[in-house]
Design an enzyme around this catalytic site. Structure first.
Site, PDB file in Angstrom:
ATOM      1  N   LYS A  26       0.819  -1.226   0.000  1.00  0.00           N
ATOM      2  CA  LYS A  26       0.000   0.000   0.000  1.00  0.00           C
ATOM      3  C   LYS A  26       0.846   1.265   0.000  1.00  0.00           C
ATOM      4  CE  LYS A  26      -2.309  -0.698   3.829  1.00  0.00           C
ATOM      5  NZ  LYS A  26      -1.798  -1.996   4.343  1.00  0.00           N
ATOM      6  N   ARG A  34      -9.129   1.141   9.797  1.00  0.00           N
ATOM      7  CA  ARG A  34      -8.657  -0.211  10.079  1.00  0.00           C
ATOM      8  C   ARG A  34      -9.659  -0.983  10.923  1.00  0.00           C
ATOM      9  NH1 ARG A  34      -2.962   0.605   9.513  1.00  0.00           N
ATOM     10  NH2 ARG A  34      -1.609  -1.157   9.935  1.00  0.00           N
ATOM     11  N   ARG A  63      11.621  -5.369   3.928  1.00  0.00           N
ATOM     12  CA  ARG A  63      11.700  -3.935   4.253  1.00  0.00           C
ATOM     13  C   ARG A  63      12.304  -3.694   5.643  1.00  0.00           C
ATOM     14  NH1 ARG A  63       5.256  -2.499   5.277  1.00  0.00           N
ATOM     15  NH2 ARG A  63       5.175  -3.523   7.292  1.00  0.00           N
ATOM     16  N   ARG A 114      11.243  -2.981   8.828  1.00  0.00           N
ATOM     17  CA  ARG A 114      10.869  -1.844   9.678  1.00  0.00           C
ATOM     18  C   ARG A 114      10.996  -2.259  11.147  1.00  0.00           C
ATOM     19  NH1 ARG A 114       5.181   0.032   7.743  1.00  0.00           N
ATOM     20  NH2 ARG A 114       4.507  -0.938   9.692  1.00  0.00           N
ATOM     21  N   ARG A 143      -0.030  -8.301  13.753  1.00  0.00           N
ATOM     22  CA  ARG A 143      -0.672  -7.409  12.780  1.00  0.00           C
ATOM     23  C   ARG A 143      -1.489  -8.190  11.758  1.00  0.00           C
ATOM     24  NH1 ARG A 143       3.573  -4.201  10.196  1.00  0.00           N
ATOM     25  NH2 ARG A 143       5.070  -5.317  11.445  1.00  0.00           N
TER      26      ARG A 143
HETATM   27  P1  AMP Z   1       1.156   0.630   9.000  1.00  0.00           P
HETATM   28  O1  AMP Z   1       2.286   1.533   8.601  1.00  0.00           O
HETATM   29  O2  AMP Z   1      -0.126   0.965   8.300  1.00  0.00           O
HETATM   30  O3  AMP Z   1       1.522  -0.821   8.853  1.00  0.00           O
HETATM   31  O4  AMP Z   1       0.876   0.893  10.543  1.00  0.00           O
HETATM   32  C1  AMP Z   1       1.866   0.637  11.525  1.00  0.00           C
HETATM   33  C2  AMP Z   1       1.250   0.588  12.911  1.00  0.00           C
HETATM   34  O5  AMP Z   1       0.635   1.856  13.209  1.00  0.00           O
HETATM   35  C3  AMP Z   1       0.122  -0.427  13.076  1.00  0.00           C
HETATM   36  O6  AMP Z   1       0.609  -1.717  13.380  1.00  0.00           O
HETATM   37  C4  AMP Z   1      -0.663   0.185  14.238  1.00  0.00           C
HETATM   38  O7  AMP Z   1      -0.002  -0.036  15.469  1.00  0.00           O
HETATM   39  C5  AMP Z   1      -0.562   1.670  13.946  1.00  0.00           C
HETATM   40  N1  AMP Z   1      -1.694   2.141  13.115  1.00  0.00           N
HETATM   41  C6  AMP Z   1      -1.617   2.657  11.853  1.00  0.00           C
HETATM   42  N2  AMP Z   1      -2.830   2.991  11.376  1.00  0.00           N
HETATM   43  C7  AMP Z   1      -3.708   2.660  12.359  1.00  0.00           C
HETATM   44  C8  AMP Z   1      -5.119   2.738  12.473  1.00  0.00           C
HETATM   45  N3  AMP Z   1      -5.896   3.213  11.466  1.00  0.00           N
HETATM   46  N4  AMP Z   1      -5.691   2.313  13.627  1.00  0.00           N
HETATM   47  C9  AMP Z   1      -4.940   1.825  14.636  1.00  0.00           C
HETATM   48  N5  AMP Z   1      -3.614   1.713  14.597  1.00  0.00           N
HETATM   49  C10 AMP Z   1      -2.981   2.131  13.467  1.00  0.00           C
END
Ligand code: AMP
Length: 193
Positions: free
Chosen positions: A15, A92, A129, A131, A142
């Site tokens: 994404k 989410r 990646r 991270r 996740r």
């Molecule tokens: P991402 O970069 O989208 O994989 O997000 C990394 C982390 O940020 C996730 O594992 C959550 O801990 C937090 N996070 C990002 N977006 C959300 C969301 N919409 N709701 C809750 N936690 C989020």
């Protein structure tokens, strides 16, 4: 008027990469990633960032009200800009989807695209990646939360006739072409000069 396109897909589906490419290639497209905003907040040590950091490292979700506040603050000016807004990583949960429709209204929500990749592919991409939250436990948590909390959103958009599915496997450029077509079915895209 600005319109929002939600980009759905499990972690590791590409994404972030694809949204960055869309923002570069097309005029007046803004990529908004909640994960990136939360990581920035964590890096600058703000109270919000400190609160979010431990949850993110564990692969847990940040509470809905916190994330919704962060998104509302960012979306406010963007919605007045007339740009297409690509939302990556939000909503989410069903509660976040409801909050989003409140924020943008029915006319503001152009639809959602789902980048479909299997767990195996997603896992491989996350391992590459590397991270900080891409630990074995964080990844497993996740992916589990994606199935229980986020996957139901696919239906939320589908029943409203707002969902387009995109095959997310293969080379970045191939996925980009398919995704561009899908997004162009929801909003008008013009190439950047
Ligand atoms: P991402 O970069 O989208 O994989 O997000 C990394 C982390 O940020 C996730 O594992 C959550 O801990 C937090 N996070 C990002 N977006 C959300 C969301 N919409 N709701 C809750 N936690 C989020």
């Amino acid at each position: 008027m600005s319109r929002v396109v939600v980009v759905l897909g499990r972690q590791g589906s590409g994404k972030g990469t694809q949204c960055d490419l869309l923002q570069q290639r097309y005029d007046r497209v803004s990529h908004v990633s909640t994960g990136e905003m939360l990581r920035d907040a964590a890096a600058s040590g703000t109270p919000l960032g400190r609160r979010a950091e431990a949850l993110m490292t564990a692969g847990d979700l940040v509470p809905d009200d916190v994330v919704c506040d962060v998104v509302a603050e960012r979306l406010g000016p963007l919605l007045r800009s007339g740009n297409t807004v690509l939302l990556d990583g939000f909503p989410r949960t069903p509660a976040q989807a409801d909050a989003l429709s409140e924020m943008v209204g029915t006319d503001g929500l152009a639809g959602a695209v789902l980048l479909e990749v299997g767990n195996e592919d997603a896992l491989e991409r996350m391992l590459v990646r590397g991270r900080a939250d891409d630990t074995a436990a964080g990844i497993a948590r996740r992916l589990e939360l994606y199935e229980t909390q986020t996957a139901p959103l696919v239906d939320w958009f589908a029943v409203r006739g707002l969902l387009r599915r995109v095959d997310g496997t293969g080379a970045v450029a191939e996925v980009f072409d398919r995704l561009s077509d899908a997004v162009a079915g929801l909003v008008t895209l013009r190439l950047s000069r």
